[in-house]
Design an enzyme around this catalytic site. Structure first.
Site, PDB file in Angstrom:
ATOM      1  N   HIS A 122       0.868  -1.175   0.000  1.00 17.54           N
ATOM      2  CA  HIS A 122       0.000   0.000   0.000  1.00 17.54           C
ATOM      3  C   HIS A 122       0.907   1.226   0.000  1.00 17.54           C
ATOM      4  CE1 HIS A 122      -3.136   2.822   0.647  1.00 17.54           C
ATOM      5  NE2 HIS A 122      -2.771   3.128   1.872  1.00 17.54           N
ATOM      6  N   ASP A 147       1.524   4.948   0.088  1.00 22.40           N
ATOM      7  CA  ASP A 147       1.256   6.368   0.328  1.00 22.40           C
ATOM      8  C   ASP A 147       2.444   7.143  -0.227  1.00 22.40           C
ATOM      9  OD1 ASP A 147      -1.142   5.991   2.087  1.00 22.40           O
ATOM     10  OD2 ASP A 147       0.340   4.950   3.313  1.00 22.40           O
ATOM     11  N   ASP A 203      -7.816   2.064   1.892  1.00 21.49           N
ATOM     12  CA  ASP A 203      -7.635   2.825   3.129  1.00 21.49           C
ATOM     13  C   ASP A 203      -8.357   4.153   3.105  1.00 21.49           C
ATOM     14  OD1 ASP A 203      -6.683   3.197   5.683  1.00 21.49           O
ATOM     15  OD2 ASP A 203      -4.754   4.002   5.057  1.00 21.49           O
ATOM     16  N   HIS A 211      -5.145  10.065   0.247  1.00 20.24           N
ATOM     17  CA  HIS A 211      -5.852  10.314   1.505  1.00 20.24           C
ATOM     18  C   HIS A 211      -4.960  10.915   2.582  1.00 20.24           C
ATOM     19  CE1 HIS A 211      -4.678   6.074   1.051  1.00 20.24           C
ATOM     20  NE2 HIS A 211      -4.284   6.142   2.288  1.00 20.24           N
TER      21      HIS A 211
END
Length: 904
Positions: free
Chosen positions: A15, A17, A127, A353
């Protein structure tokens, strides 16, 4: 749980980011290292089947920024199914990015992914801090029949631990997720989070304990024999010995099948083995049937200035630049597709996000501000050129007879809704171009001596328009011609402020300033000030009390709203994710405190009152907070309070009413000298209703005001895109903001709308100790919103006004010349009850205009439209596909449906 032989699908992923607890480039370096290790694993381990790149194509883009020569290798792996591409460009926060930004994210993600091979058709939301209600409809329109998500349905607690309880919306990980229009997708919840298969042991003893726990946990929620184990986590490096770990698992559990799988194979296997009936979950997934402590909705108010820049950027691109470029394209100017992709990508790099939610380290936001500036500069350049191209096509020759030296200018309204606006425009007179060999001082003096700032304003019919004018004197300017070197000039400049007539929704009207030494512009043909502290037009009457509270009368409905606009300040000992009011903290409000009120503007088209209030608030939290932050004390166990020392919080609020205004505009400036606190503005509605309505992604979502029985959070703040509305049959109040994304409807007996305008916190939160002093938002800040009363039954009209509020008009000065366009014109005329306008742009492949609307009611409706395109129109979708049914000017729009029309 099905008793068939279990098939364990291990999906390798990370994941990613792009920025979070480290700045972007620090994460970027780690990404390159992760991708290097992955490519090496593919090359050396034939049993390592595939890797999921987190549903976002930007991961490939970021890697190729460092190694552009590896594009063909990545393309090979995508085509072989070893790597995924798309479907998104970035993993955005769904609620804090606009409806059209969510669509562009899907469009550009698909566009880029196609350059590598097959597009991943997984609706991936691992997420997101809550999921939008229209996701299923958007996914279906993009050809995706599933959604994989991590939040919003089951009782998810700290660090995503799963609890039990009768309130769980689904007993299984698998469920049917339905949008308000009835579109459905198969939903798969990460019930054990997206790291439930990370770091699989190779040692048999460790592996036995690992798999006993993981298989049991996955089986607990699976409705089929196919168990999902996600082999990765946030920024997780590739498990290079996974093939060996799976061989060990097969030896330990011969009764099960272990597959190094991928989402396509997993989804196919699940879909053919689902039970006859799954739970049905409708609309938004916001964790409302939980204790409410970790919905992370307070990220909507972290770093409000970032949200404001995002609103400006999105609005400029989708509501101004794209429609202007589209209508300019209709006049023969090429549509700048590549520039739009660049501007959108630059903006969307701020939309992950952890970025747009304001829950990252300070360095992230310094870079985000630069990205916003870069994207908006591109958009502004497109706007200027597009508006000029259209303005140059307007036949302005009628102004020649009105007065010598008349200076026409075109005022564009691209909001999609008809309405008047108060406009400020700088009109340039008597340009004098000069060469490098000339003396600029002499040129400036020449212009000064032969020009003046006196004159009057006329509309297209030659009728004088009341306005305020200011002579700015002689100013420098320049042109950048397409066929020659830059051209500097001096000119006399006059600044005009006036209220337009009702401008068409996607169109323009033309005005002209007429220089006249013997005339003065008039702004005093009437006044909207009907008392020392009362503003009034034909629709509204606003009175400000001595403490700054306001009473607003809606003359159309006869309804009056009292006690509006007081401010409330409380402490905040939480973090960027979560607001926590100190125990025993009593709010400090402006109610009952004397305010300084004065008139600062009084013209025929607008009047403004200034309200100055000062609150003495604690300078910070007390000394306990720093220790509790450093020791990672659970935020709801914190005992920090507010300091005894106080500092002044000076709030300057300007309330304005325009002659044609359907709402009251509010501009609030405050100088924040305190830390660890929250400031909200309060609007009691006195509406008798148990639900309220929030502007969201392609819907106006109806939400319960009272949370579920499981809710334990003292705060019930929620997201809004542009506005919040509370109404009943004959009474309603809508508050629309510019980059204000957090509200709460209070259970105070008055259904008071509380809009957060500032939240000051000093730490990131989550899994470590990350101080964020810049998240305290110290210094001078300005926020804007609008108060729009309505009669309940006309709520959609209020929503249209709320959507028109943040969209600026565009002004382009032109000359006196012939042209093919009239002095006022609408390029896209439409009508439709219960329908809101979303966008107008040009399709890259076909050159067709693409227009979009959506129905915000539970009743079927229609859009009635006409366009000068003349080539016919057809129904499309969010991916702008061709081949839909023809539209004869009346387009049916089902309940809550999103419709896109192609205009040839």
């Amino acid at each position: 749980m099905n008793t068939q032989r279990r098939v364990i699908h291990v999906i390798s992923h990370t994941h990613w980011d792009r920025e979070w607890y480290m700045p972007y480039e620090a994460h970027h370096v780690k990404l390159v290292q992760t991708m290097d290790a992955l490519l090496d694993t593919f090359a050396t381990d034939p049993e390592f089947k595939s890797f999921y790149l987190d549903g976002q194509s930007i991961v490939l883009e970021d890697y190729l920024q460092i190694y552009p020569e590896r594009r063909e290798l990545l393309q090979q792996y995508v085509k072989e199914g070893k790597l995924s591409a798309g479907p998104w460009y970035v993993l955005q926060d769904e609620f804090l990015t606009s409806s059209e930004a969510n669509v562009r994210n899907m469009q550009i993600g698909h566009r880029d992914a196609k350059g590598f091979g097959p597009v991943s058709k997984v609706g991936y939301f691992p997420d997101s801090f809550g999921n939008m209600g229209q996701a299923a409809q958007l996914l279906r329109q993009a050809g995706i029949d599933n959604a994989v998500f991590g939040r919003g349905v089951k009782a998810t607690g700290f660090n995503n631990s799963v609890g039990d309880g009768a309130s769980l919306e689904s007993p299984f990980s698998e469920l049917v997720w339905e949008a308000p229009d009835g579109s459905q997708v198969l939903g798969v919840l990460f019930a054990n989070w997206y790291n439930n298969g990370m770091e699989i042991p190779v040692d048999p003893t460790e592996a036995k304990a690992y798999w006993d726990h993981r298989i049991a946990s996955a089986s607990r929620y699976a409705s089929t024999p196919h168990l999902l184990l996600m082999n990765g986590c946030d920024h997780q490096p590739v498990q290079t010995n996974l093939s060996e770990a799976l061989r060990v698992a097969r030896e330990l559990y011969p009764e099960h099948e272990f597959i190094h799988s991928n989402f396509d194979d997993y989804m196919k296997a699940v879909q053919v083995s689902l039970p006859p009936k799954l739970s049905l979950t409708r609309g938004e997934l916001r964790g409302q049937k939980t204790d409410g402590l970790f919905t992370l909705a307070n990220t909507a108010s972290a770093r409000v200035s970032i949200k404001q820049l995002n609103q400006q950027n999105q609005t400029l691109l989708e509501k101004v630049a794209e429609p202007l470029a589209t209508i300019a394209n209709g006049q023969g100017k090429a549509y700048p597709h590549a520039l739009f992709v660049y501007a959108w990508k630059t903006l969307m790099q701020n939309h992950p996000h952890d970025s747009i939610c304001g829950c990252s380290v300070d360095e992230v936001y310094r870079e985000m501000e630069i990205r916003f500036a870069k994207s908006m500069e591109v958009a502004k350049a497109i706007v200027i050129e597009s508006a000029k191209a259209v303005g140059d096509g307007v036949d302005t020759s009628a102004f020649e007879a009105i007065g010598t030296g008349a200076a026409p200018f075109v005022v564009f309204n691209t909001s999609g809704y008809e309405g008047s606006s108060v406009v400020t425009v700088d009109v340039e007179l008597s340009r004098r171009y000069f060469k490098q060999s000339e003396n600029p001082v002499a040129v400036a003096e020449e212009v000064r001596s032969r020009t003046h700032g006196a004159g009057y304003l006329v509309n297209e019919r030659g009728v004088r328009v009341a306005c305020s004018s200011e002579d700015l004197g002689v100013r420098f300017g320049y042109d950048l011609p397409d066929d020659k070197f830059r051209q500097p000039y001096y000119c006399r400049t006059v600044r005009l402020t006036f209220e337009t007539d009702a401008l068409p929704g996607i169109g323009y009207a033309t005005y002209a300033w007429v220089p006249d030494a013997g005339s003065e512009a008039s702004a005093e043909t009437g006044s909207l000030l009907t008392g020392d502290s009362t503003l009034e037009n034909e629709l509204l009457k606003l009175t400000v009390a001595s403490d700054g509270g306001m009473t607003l009368l809606d003359k159309r409905s006869g309804q009056s709203f009292a006690g509006l606009g007081h401010y409330e300040n409380t402490g905040d000992v939480g973090n960027e994710y979560i607001f926590v009011q100190p125990k025993g903290d009593v709010p400090i409000t402006t109610h009952g405190r004397a305010a300084d009120i004065r008139v600062v503007e009084n013209t025929s088209y607008r009047a403004t009152l200034e309200i100055v209030q000062t609150l003495d608030i604690p300078v910070s939290a007390d000394e306990r907070l720093a220790e509790e932050m450093n020791t990672m004390t659970f935020i709801y166990d914190r005992n920090a309070g507010r300091a005894t020392e106080t500092v002044p919080l000076r709030i300057v609020t300007r309330v304005s009413l325009e002659r044609g205004g359907k709402g009251v505009r509010v501009n609030s400036t405050y100088d924040n000298k305190s830390t660890d606190h929250r400031l909200r503005v309060l609007y009691p509605t006195d509406v008798n209703a148990t639900t309220h309505f929030a502007d969201s992604i392609f819907e106006v979502a109806e939400r319960e005001t009272k949370p579920s029985a499981e809710w334990r959070n003292p705060c019930n703040a929620q997201h809004m895109s542009n506005f919040i509305d509370v109404h009943e049959a004959k009474r309603g109040l809508t508050i629309a903001g510019k980059g204000l994304n957090e509200y709460e409807v209070l259970l105070d007996g008055r259904n008071t709308i509380a809009v957060t305008v500032l939240r000051s916190v000093g730490e990131l939160g989550d899994w470590g100790v990350f101080p964020t002093p810049e998240a305290q938002c110290l210094g001078v800040n300005t926020v804007e919103w609008m108060i729009i009363p309505h009669a309940g039954r006309d709520r959609v009209d209020a929503y249209r006004e709320a959507h028109r509020f943040p969209v600026p008009v565009t002004v382009s000065q032109t000359g006196i010349h012939a042209g093919t366009l009239p002095l006022s014109y609408s390029f896209l005329q439409w009508q439709g009850d219960g329908v809101l306008f979303s966008s107008l742009k040009t399709n890259e492949e076909r050159g067709d205009w693409m227009a979009r609307w959506y129905n915000v009611t539970g009743q079927a409706g229609e859009v009635r439209l006409s366009s000068p395109q003349g080539g016919g129109s057809y129904v499309s979708n969010i991916m702008e596909d061709a081949g839909g049914i023809a539209v004869d000017g009346r387009l049916p729009v089902g309940k809550y449906e999103i419709v896109t029309v192609g205009l040839r």
